[in-house]
Design a protein around this motif. Structure first.
Motif, PDB file in Angstrom:
ATOM      1  N   TRP A   1       0.935  -1.012   0.025  1.00 38.95           N
ATOM      2  CA  TRP A   1       0.050  -0.179  -0.079  1.00 38.95           C
ATOM      3  C   TRP A   1       0.749   1.361   0.049  1.00 38.95           C
ATOM      4  N   GLN A   2       0.620   2.148  -0.703  1.00 40.58           N
ATOM      5  CA  GLN A   2       1.171   3.588  -0.463  1.00 40.58           C
ATOM      6  C   GLN A   2       1.113   4.075   0.751  1.00 40.58           C
ATOM      7  N   GLY A   3       2.060   4.767   1.139  1.00 47.44           N
ATOM      8  CA  GLY A   3       2.261   5.252   2.538  1.00 47.44           C
ATOM      9  C   GLY A   3       2.621   4.312   3.645  1.00 47.44           C
ATOM     10  N   ILE A   4       2.766   3.046   3.250  1.00 49.93           N
ATOM     11  CA  ILE A   4       2.896   1.900   4.251  1.00 49.93           C
ATOM     12  C   ILE A   4       4.324   1.632   3.753  1.00 49.93           C
ATOM     13  N   ASN A   5       5.154   1.450   4.960  1.00 49.57           N
ATOM     14  CA  ASN A   5       6.727   0.856   4.642  1.00 49.57           C
ATOM     15  C   ASN A   5       6.802  -0.217   5.925  1.00 49.57           C
ATOM     16  N   CYS A   6       7.641  -1.375   5.184  1.00 51.17           N
ATOM     17  CA  CYS A   6       7.555  -2.380   6.251  1.00 51.17           C
ATOM     18  C   CYS A   6       9.086  -2.686   6.165  1.00 51.17           C
ATOM     19  N   ASP A   7       9.730  -3.595   7.050  1.00 53.58           N
ATOM     20  CA  ASP A   7      11.056  -3.998   7.210  1.00 53.58           C
ATOM     21  C   ASP A   7      11.175  -5.276   6.565  1.00 53.58           C
ATOM     22  N   THR A   8      12.442  -5.755   6.855  1.00 48.42           N
ATOM     23  CA  THR A   8      12.644  -7.299   5.629  1.00 48.42           C
ATOM     24  C   THR A   8      11.767  -7.964   6.236  1.00 48.42           C
ATOM     25  N   GLN A   9      11.176  -8.095   7.697  1.00 50.49           N
ATOM     26  CA  GLN A   9      10.392  -9.090   8.076  1.00 50.49           C
ATOM     27  C   GLN A   9       9.002  -9.055   7.817  1.00 50.49           C
ATOM     28  N   LEU A  10       8.708  -8.177   6.838  1.00 47.52           N
ATOM     29  CA  LEU A  10       7.226  -7.655   6.459  1.00 47.52           C
ATOM     30  C   LEU A  10       6.367  -7.119   7.761  1.00 47.52           C
ATOM     31  N   SER A  11       6.888  -6.517   8.552  1.00 49.69           N
ATOM     32  CA  SER A  11       6.128  -5.913   9.775  1.00 49.69           C
ATOM     33  C   SER A  11       6.381  -4.590   9.312  1.00 49.69           C
ATOM     34  N   VAL A  12       4.784  -3.785   9.640  1.00 53.38           N
ATOM     35  CA  VAL A  12       4.724  -2.485   9.310  1.00 53.38           C
ATOM     36  C   VAL A  12       5.498  -1.551  10.315  1.00 53.38           C
ATOM     37  N   LYS A  13       6.339  -0.795   9.796  1.00 53.16           N
ATOM     38  CA  LYS A  13       7.210   0.056  10.571  1.00 53.16           C
ATOM     39  C   LYS A  13       6.695   1.684  10.482  1.00 53.16           C
ATOM     40  N   ARG A  14       6.116   1.959   9.482  1.00 51.81           N
ATOM     41  CA  ARG A  14       5.939   3.379   9.263  1.00 51.81           C
ATOM     42  C   ARG A  14       4.620   3.470   8.419  1.00 51.81           C
ATOM     43  N   VAL A  15       3.819   4.604   8.894  1.00 46.85           N
ATOM     44  CA  VAL A  15       2.505   4.815   8.181  1.00 46.85           C
ATOM     45  C   VAL A  15       2.415   6.453   8.016  1.00 46.85           C
ATOM     46  N   VAL A  16       2.730   6.570   6.759  1.00 53.43           N
ATOM     47  CA  VAL A  16       2.803   8.076   6.181  1.00 53.43           C
ATOM     48  C   VAL A  16       1.950   8.500   5.293  1.00 53.43           C
ATOM     49  N   LEU A  17       0.839   9.214   6.111  1.00 49.42           N
ATOM     50  CA  LEU A  17      -0.428   9.796   5.258  1.00 49.42           C
ATOM     51  C   LEU A  17      -0.700  11.326   5.399  1.00 49.42           C
ATOM     52  N   GLU A  18       0.273  11.881   4.362  1.00 46.58           N
ATOM     53  CA  GLU A  18       0.310  13.296   4.257  1.00 46.58           C
ATOM     54  C   GLU A  18      -0.050  13.965   2.984  1.00 46.58           C
ATOM     55  N   ASN A  19      -0.752  15.314   3.437  1.00 48.66           N
ATOM     56  CA  ASN A  19      -1.282  15.981   2.202  1.00 48.66           C
ATOM     57  C   ASN A  19      -2.441  15.405   1.554  1.00 48.66           C
ATOM     58  N   LEU A  20      -3.394  14.647   2.264  1.00 47.86           N
ATOM     59  CA  LEU A  20      -4.427  14.142   1.684  1.00 47.86           C
ATOM     60  C   LEU A  20      -5.849  14.587   1.908  1.00 47.86           C
ATOM     61  N   GLU A  21      -5.855  15.591   2.234  1.00 51.50           N
ATOM     62  CA  GLU A  21      -7.159  16.451   2.859  1.00 51.50           C
ATOM     63  C   GLU A  21      -7.911  15.406   3.670  1.00 51.50           C
ATOM     64  N   LEU A  22      -7.380  14.512   4.597  1.00 52.50           N
ATOM     65  CA  LEU A  22      -8.013  13.790   5.557  1.00 52.50           C
ATOM     66  C   LEU A  22      -8.761  14.515   6.675  1.00 52.50           C
ATOM     67  N   SER A  23      -9.939  14.465   6.941  1.00 56.83           N
ATOM     68  CA  SER A  23     -10.842  15.262   7.698  1.00 56.83           C
ATOM     69  C   SER A  23     -11.507  14.271   8.915  1.00 56.83           C
ATOM     70  N   GLY A  24     -10.833  13.171   9.245  1.00 57.47           N
ATOM     71  CA  GLY A  24     -11.525  12.284  10.354  1.00 57.47           C
ATOM     72  C   GLY A  24     -10.950  12.558  11.392  1.00 57.47           C
TER      73      GLY A  24
END
Length: 621
Positions: free
Chosen positions: A61-84
């Protein structure tokens, strides 16, 4: 006992032999729930977020970065007009999460206290949103947090006990509605701090000289020396009449005792006046001899500092003929008639004090100004010092400030240069003018310093004369704003340069067997200057603090964060800046043997310059 239906067995086996798939599904659903709440149920129009669905791998997924073990390390959701809203219950159940960034959106609500469950979180960026309410106290229990950005929101109330986070490096909270007192952070560790334009009040904590008023402006209730506003005295408790009477009696006794002391003092002074009269006359004579500009400047700039033995002996010497002949004027036609007495008689201004001596500006009637370096605590014989100065004078380079003259006696050593009115590289970076100090100028400065230093190393290698104290305050800007290395060879190096990552130093015997060690120390210090040019920050503690911070950012793959924001705003090439940063890191290698020599450094920097100039050459018709 009822028999087990046949259809249960395949499902049980599937769960038994596929537990990871079940765990992956939980993480996937958790992320989808978090995104649904953050986006207020609306999928962003940005097509790059196609892929956030239950049928694909979150690591794709865009905005998701995982390590070599496929564990989610970073969630980056910037400049998307999110309003929740920020659903910490969902996102913090992803136990491997270290970075969460939702900056530059329209997220509202507060930060739930369940943020505590993001135990591995190191970076939290929530700036430029519409958050409100208090910052939860649970933030102070995120022991791994290094950077917290909450600026440009509507947060209110007191700050949580953030100083409890020992590893916190950056805290930016400007443009909110926060109240109360500013807590005493560990400002020695912080590399970024700003709480301007809030509603803070009370005394300003000790910032350790790291941050100025720009990080505090817009808080009218603050007081203290830094904001030039006196703090009101603490409210005293009501005093009973009896206690007030006792205080008055004690005050009266105190004044009486003080008056008695004054009477005894003046009586003592009158009785022994005749005995001390001769000493006073002698003292006045010495003071008349001592009334030289260099000594006078020293006293007026730091009246509390007692005169040192070298200052007294130099000024009180009666052998004026010897002093005149001891001032050696080198190849400078304009200064060939300069005498030692001329330096003493001319008005002088103390420019600064350092670990190795003082620097004065000496002004003559004909408009010529000189800079005089007065060296202290250097156990070198006058003969060796004179030989050293003459050897340095023979090596001339346009980017190395030449010595005009020098004076050397047993207890006094002076080195004279032409005064450079455009100041130093240190002052340019310190003065807040880094926004006008463009990338091409910084790259040119780095190249010029490297070329000058490489030339001196080559010419003086056999003599073992390195710079010894290279730093940005010793890089002066001449009348053409070209950098000149000042104070070359005025301090001998006899110990290793500090290691930025705790490298074990060699023994003294090994050091003495390494004639190239002083030159390797210069290379380390040049690496620190490169970091100052790239980051816009000034080094302290021999450059270790800045080097440690940069190494930490590079290890965490947040290299872009180290660059001066003025360079980023200017649009300087990130690729070129990274290339120069790599040169700096090579110079800062913990092992002196692994550092490049200056010729190699010059080649690397000039290659970057050529790459920088290439587009303009290609675009020419």
């Amino acid at each position: 006992m009822k028999p087990i239906p046949l259809w249960v067995l395949p499902i049980s086996l599937l769960l038994l032999f596929n537990p990871s798939n079940s765990a992956d599904d939980v993480v996937k659903q958790t992320l989808l729930n978090f995104f649904k709440n953050l986006s207020n149920g609306n999928i962003p129009k940005d097509p790059k977020f196609f892929g956030w669905n239950s049928s694909s791998d979150p690591c794709s997924w865009q905005g998701i970065n995982c390590d070599t073990q496929l564990s989610v390390k970073r969630v980056v959701l910037e400049n998307l007009e999110l309003s929740g809203i920020l659903d910490t219950n969902s996102i913090c159940s992803v136990s491997s999460l270290t970075v969460l960034s939702a900056q530059n959106n329209s997220i509202h609500g507060g930060i739930p206290s369940e943020i505590l469950n993001c135990k591995r979180l190191t970076h939290l960026y929530l700036n430029n949103n519409q958050f409100s309410g208090n910052l939860p106290e649970s933030l102070s229990r995120l022991n791994n947090l290094k950077r917290l950005f909450v600026f440009n929101n509507n947060f209110s109330g007191n700050l949580p006990d953030l100083p409890k986070i020992s590893g916190l490096l950056s805290f930016l909270a400007q443009n909110n509605q926060l109240t109360g007192e500013i807590p005493q952070f560990n400002f020695e560790n912080l590399v970024a701090f700003n709480v301007s334009f809030n509603n803070f009040s009370g005394p300003v904590p000790e910032l350790g000289g790291r941050f100025g008023t720009n990080s505090l402006i817009g808080n009218s209730g603050l007081c203290g020396k830094l904001v030039e506003k006196l703090c009101p005295p603490p409210v005293s408790e009501k005093v009973s009449p009896k206690k007030r009477d006792v205080e008055r009696v004690l005050m009266f006794l105190g004044y009486s005792l003080l008056a008695l002391v004054f009477i005894m003092f003046f009586t003592f002074k009158i009785i022994f006046r005749k005995k001390t009269k001769g000493k006073e006359v002698e003292h006045k004579k010495k003071k008349a001899v001592m009334d030289s500009p260099i000594n006078h400047s020293s006293e007026t700039n730091d009246s509390k500092t007692p005169m040192s033995k070298s200052e007294y002996s130099m000024a009180s010497s009666n052998e004026s003929d010897m002093m005149s002949s001891s001032l050696v004027v080198l190849t400078n036609p304009a200064m060939k008639e300069l005498k030692f007495e001329d330096l003493l008689r001319a008005p002088a201004e103390l420019l600064g004090r350092g670990r190795y001596g003082c620097l004065y500006k000496v002004m003559f009637d004909d408009g010529i100004n000189l800079a005089v370096k007065r060296i202290k605590d250097w156990t070198i014989s006058p003969e060796d010092f004179q030989k050293r100065m003459r050897t340095i004078d023979q090596a001339k380079h346009p980017n190395v400030l030449p010595v005009v003259a020098f004076y050397c006696a047993k207890q006094e050593k002076l080195v004279v240069y032409e005064y450079q009115k455009n100041g130093s590289l240190f002052q340019i970076l310190q003065g807040g003018e880094s926004g006008k100090f463009y990338w091409d100028s910084r790259l040119s400065v780095a190249s010029s310093i490297a070329e000058g230093l490489a030339f001196m190393h080559k010419e003086l290698y056999e003599d073992g004369i390195s710079h010894g104290n290279l730093k940005s305050s010793n890089i002066l800007m001449n009348k053409n704003m070209d950098p000149c290395i000042s104070e070359y060879g005025l301090m001998a190096v006899d110990s290793p340069a500090p290691s930025p990552v705790g490298h074990a130093n060699k023994s003294m015997n090994q050091r003495r067997g390494r004639p190239d060690y002083p030159f390797k120390a210069d290379i380390f210090n040049f690496g620190v200057i490169l970091l100052e040019l790239l980051t816009g920050k000034l080094a302290q503690n021999n450059g270790l603090n800045l080097a440690n911070w940069v190494h930490s950012a590079v290890r965490e793959e947040w290299t872009v964060e180290v660059f001066d924001k003025a360079l980023v705003t200017e649009g300087a090439s990130e690729e070129r800046m990274v290339s120069l940063l790599q040169v700096a890191l090579k110079c800062l290698n913990p092992s002196p043997e692994s550092r490049p020599n200056l010729n190699q450094v010059v080649t690397m920097i000039n290659t970057i310059k050529e790459e920088e100039e290439m587009p303009s050459i290609v675009s020419e018709p």
